[in-house]
Scaffold this motif. Structure first.
Motif, mmCIF file in Angstrom:
data_model
loop_
_atom_site.group_PDB
_atom_site.id
_atom_site.type_symbol
_atom_site.label_atom_id
_atom_site.label_comp_id
_atom_site.label_asym_id
_atom_site.label_seq_id
_atom_site.Cartn_x
_atom_site.Cartn_y
_atom_site.Cartn_z
ATOM 1 N N LEU A 232 9.112 -2.833 3.139
ATOM 2 C CA LEU A 232 8.397 -1.632 2.697
ATOM 3 C C LEU A 232 7.203 -2.006 1.822
ATOM 4 O O LEU A 232 7.213 -3.028 1.133
ATOM 5 N N ARG A 233 6.197 -1.151 1.865
ATOM 6 C CA ARG A 233 5.071 -1.244 0.938
ATOM 7 C C ARG A 233 4.994 0.099 0.221
ATOM 8 O O ARG A 233 4.310 1.018 0.635
ATOM 9 N N HIS A 234 5.761 0.180 -0.860
ATOM 10 C CA HIS A 234 5.918 1.445 -1.566
ATOM 11 C C HIS A 234 4.689 1.740 -2.417
ATOM 12 O O HIS A 234 4.175 0.841 -3.099
ATOM 13 N N PRO A 235 4.197 2.975 -2.407
ATOM 14 C CA PRO A 235 2.968 3.287 -3.157
ATOM 15 C C PRO A 235 3.119 3.186 -4.675
ATOM 16 O O PRO A 235 2.117 3.092 -5.384
ATOM 17 N N LEU A 236 4.353 3.164 -5.179
ATOM 18 C CA LEU A 236 4.550 3.101 -6.632
ATOM 19 C C LEU A 236 4.970 1.718 -7.123
ATOM 20 O O LEU A 236 4.544 1.294 -8.192
ATOM 21 N N VAL A 237 5.806 1.018 -6.359
ATOM 22 C CA VAL A 237 6.348 -0.254 -6.860
ATOM 23 C C VAL A 237 5.959 -1.448 -5.991
ATOM 24 O O VAL A 237 6.406 -2.562 -6.253
ATOM 25 N N GLY A 238 5.154 -1.242 -4.974
ATOM 26 C CA GLY A 238 4.657 -2.352 -4.176
ATOM 27 C C GLY A 238 5.610 -2.806 -3.088
ATOM 28 O O GLY A 238 6.480 -2.055 -2.640
ATOM 29 N N ASP A 239 5.469 -4.056 -2.673
ATOM 30 C CA ASP A 239 6.239 -4.591 -1.555
ATOM 31 C C ASP A 239 7.678 -4.903 -1.965
ATOM 32 O O ASP A 239 7.928 -5.440 -3.050
ATOM 33 N N LEU A 240 8.595 -4.572 -1.078
ATOM 34 C CA LEU A 240 9.998 -4.938 -1.277
ATOM 35 C C LEU A 240 10.708 -4.933 0.062
ATOM 36 O O LEU A 240 10.267 -4.276 1.013
ATOM 37 N N THR A 241 11.783 -5.693 0.121
ATOM 38 C CA THR A 241 12.617 -5.773 1.319
ATOM 39 C C THR A 241 14.010 -5.288 0.979
ATOM 40 O O THR A 241 14.600 -5.720 -0.022
ATOM 41 N N VAL A 242 14.528 -4.378 1.784
ATOM 42 C CA VAL A 242 15.880 -3.872 1.557
ATOM 43 C C VAL A 242 16.748 -4.221 2.764
ATOM 44 O O VAL A 242 16.275 -4.260 3.897
ATOM 45 N N GLU A 243 17.999 -4.517 2.480
ATOM 46 C CA GLU A 243 18.994 -4.741 3.527
ATOM 47 C C GLU A 243 19.855 -3.485 3.620
ATOM 48 O O GLU A 243 20.157 -2.855 2.606
ATOM 49 N N TYR A 244 20.233 -3.131 4.841
ATOM 50 C CA TYR A 244 21.085 -1.949 4.973
ATOM 51 C C TYR A 244 22.356 -2.284 5.736
ATOM 52 O O TYR A 244 22.381 -3.149 6.604
ATOM 53 N N SER A 266 15.729 -10.825 -7.388
ATOM 54 C CA SER A 266 14.571 -11.032 -6.527
ATOM 55 C C SER A 266 13.454 -10.065 -6.909
ATOM 56 O O SER A 266 13.686 -9.074 -7.619
ATOM 57 N N PRO A 267 12.228 -10.330 -6.470
ATOM 58 C CA PRO A 267 11.145 -9.349 -6.700
ATOM 59 C C PRO A 267 11.492 -7.979 -6.133
ATOM 60 O O PRO A 267 11.124 -6.956 -6.728
ATOM 61 N N SER A 268 12.205 -7.951 -5.013
ATOM 62 C CA SER A 268 12.599 -6.669 -4.435
ATOM 63 C C SER A 268 13.569 -5.931 -5.342
ATOM 64 O O SER A 268 13.500 -4.702 -5.500
ATOM 65 N N ASP A 273 14.657 -1.670 -9.302
ATOM 66 C CA ASP A 273 15.023 -1.243 -10.657
ATOM 67 C C ASP A 273 13.914 -0.406 -11.280
ATOM 68 O O ASP A 273 14.176 0.575 -11.986
ATOM 69 N N LEU A 274 12.662 -0.796 -11.022
ATOM 70 C CA LEU A 274 11.537 -0.019 -11.529
ATOM 71 C C LEU A 274 11.521 1.367 -10.905
ATOM 72 O O LEU A 274 11.297 2.374 -11.595
ATOM 73 N N LEU A 275 11.782 1.425 -9.617
ATOM 74 C CA LEU A 275 11.829 2.717 -8.934
ATOM 75 C C LEU A 275 12.979 3.567 -9.464
ATOM 76 O O LEU A 275 12.849 4.779 -9.631
ATOM 77 N N ALA A 276 14.127 2.925 -9.757
ATOM 78 C CA ALA A 276 15.260 3.657 -10.313
ATOM 79 C C ALA A 276 14.926 4.246 -11.667
ATOM 80 O O ALA A 276 15.295 5.379 -11.981
ATOM 81 N N SER A 277 14.202 3.469 -12.473
ATOM 82 C CA SER A 277 13.802 3.954 -13.785
ATOM 83 C C SER A 277 12.869 5.147 -13.669
ATOM 84 O O SER A 277 13.006 6.138 -14.383
ATOM 85 N N TRP A 278 11.917 5.038 -12.748
ATOM 86 C CA TRP A 278 10.979 6.139 -12.536
ATOM 87 C C TRP A 278 11.702 7.375 -12.028
ATOM 88 O O TRP A 278 11.436 8.499 -12.462
ATOM 89 N N THR A 279 12.657 7.186 -11.101
ATOM 90 C CA THR A 279 13.388 8.312 -10.528
ATOM 91 C C THR A 279 14.204 9.029 -11.588
ATOM 92 O O THR A 279 14.279 10.254 -11.619
ATOM 93 N N ALA A 280 14.829 8.254 -12.480
ATOM 94 C CA ALA A 280 15.682 8.857 -13.505
ATOM 95 C C ALA A 280 14.889 9.738 -14.445
ATOM 96 O O ALA A 280 15.433 10.654 -15.056
ATOM 97 N N SER A 281 13.596 9.480 -14.563
ATOM 98 C CA SER A 281 12.784 10.262 -15.504
ATOM 99 C C SER A 281 12.298 11.557 -14.901
ATOM 100 O O SER A 281 11.696 12.381 -15.592
#
Length: 305
Positions: A232-244, A266-268, A273-281
């Protein structure tokens, strides 16, 4: 031809055309091949059936081969597990279509499952139903992908979002791979319940409105998603790879839980974690989502969940 199983005929023809004869274990016969793939008589030879029998099967005639013959044809065509299951569904050996016809009502997520995905704090989780309808999403899934709660219920569908929302195209670094997998999963779904009118309507809409969907649908490839990764290239937290990982729910085979994780330290993981922090707010536990263009998602076409 009346009574012809066109889906079966199309699937077998395309599967046969994709087999490399040099790897099928057949002795060379010196004949020039006018089309790619195996000849009908070669599939019949590899499967241990007569050429006439296989020809009638590939023509979509209403015959019911045994499970052993279906397995042999699947091996001759080099089908993977999803392909063999799809072949059994199309022929009618699977009990899934008959059993699913009695469960075509509105799908609902029980309260305990809602509580479960909400308890996965910090990890995105989605609950998908028939035809990839999005039945539930926790706050991290809404932050990572899109706020599915903002989409009208009749249009809250993963494949529809993937192809008709421009934000999805920019979110996935490997969008063609992810979109093709969505097509192949929907193809698998159609084989399990070919008479479901709402799935048929969804496919017709996507074929009409998306050139890529129409092209990939014509290839008649199937895929059953059990695990994998997404870049993913998320507009708020940048590039990350997720496993599902996918979890089938006991007693509810039409509902699947998808949980997305990242590698520790990892950077992802830091991006998540940054996205989680933003979401919680966000107010009320919902993130102040990025704007969605909604091109194609506002059409008044209801699809029962």
């Amino acid at each position: 031809m009346a009574g012809t199983n066109r889906e079966l005929a199309d699937f077998l023809r395309r599967a046969r055309s994709q087999v490399d004869p040099s790897r099928a274990g057949l002795p060379p016969d010196g004949r020039v091949r006018r089309v790619p793939g195996l000849r009908r008589e070669e599939v019949a030879l590899l499967a241990g059936v007569s050429t006439d029998y296989y020809a009638r099967l590939e023509q979509g005639r209403r015959i019911t081969p045994s499970a052993a013959v279906v397995e042999a044809v699947g091996r001759a065509l080099g089908l993977d597990a999803a392909g063999r299951a799809h072949l059994a569904d199309l022929i009618g050996l699977s009990s899934a279509p008959a059993s699913r016809r009695g469960r075509r009502g509105v799908q609902r997520v029980r309260p305990g499952l809602h509580q479960l995905i909400d308890a996965l704090d910090g990890e995105p989780a989605l609950v998908l139903g028939r035809r990839t309808d999005v039945l539930a999403a926790n706050r991290m899934a809404r932050a990572l992908f899109t706020d599915f709660d903002e989409i009208p219920p009749g249009q809250r569908n993963y494949a529809r979002w993937m192809f008709l929302d421009e934000d999805a195209r920019s979110l996935f670094v490997d969008w063609p791979d992810q979109a093709r997998a969505a097509v192949e999963s929907l193809r698998f779904e159609v084989g399990r319940d070919p008479d479901d009118s709402r799935t048929t309507a969804l496919v017709a809409e996507l074929r009409e409105r998306s050139r890529e969907f129409d092209q990939w649908w014509e290839q008649h490839r199937v895929h059953q998603r059990t695990h994998g990764s997404k870049r993913l290239r998320h507009p708020l937290v940048g590039d990350l790879t997720v496993e599902y990982e996918t979890l089938a729910l006991p007693g509810d085979p039409d509902t699947t839980l998808y949980v997305y994780t990242t590698e520790a330290d990892s950077p992802s993981r830091r991006a998540m974690d940054l996205l989680a922090s933003w979401t919680a707010s966000g107010p009320g536990g919902h993130p102040a989502h990025r704007g969605h263009r909604r091109a194609g998602l506002g059409a008044d076409s209801r699809v029962e969940r």
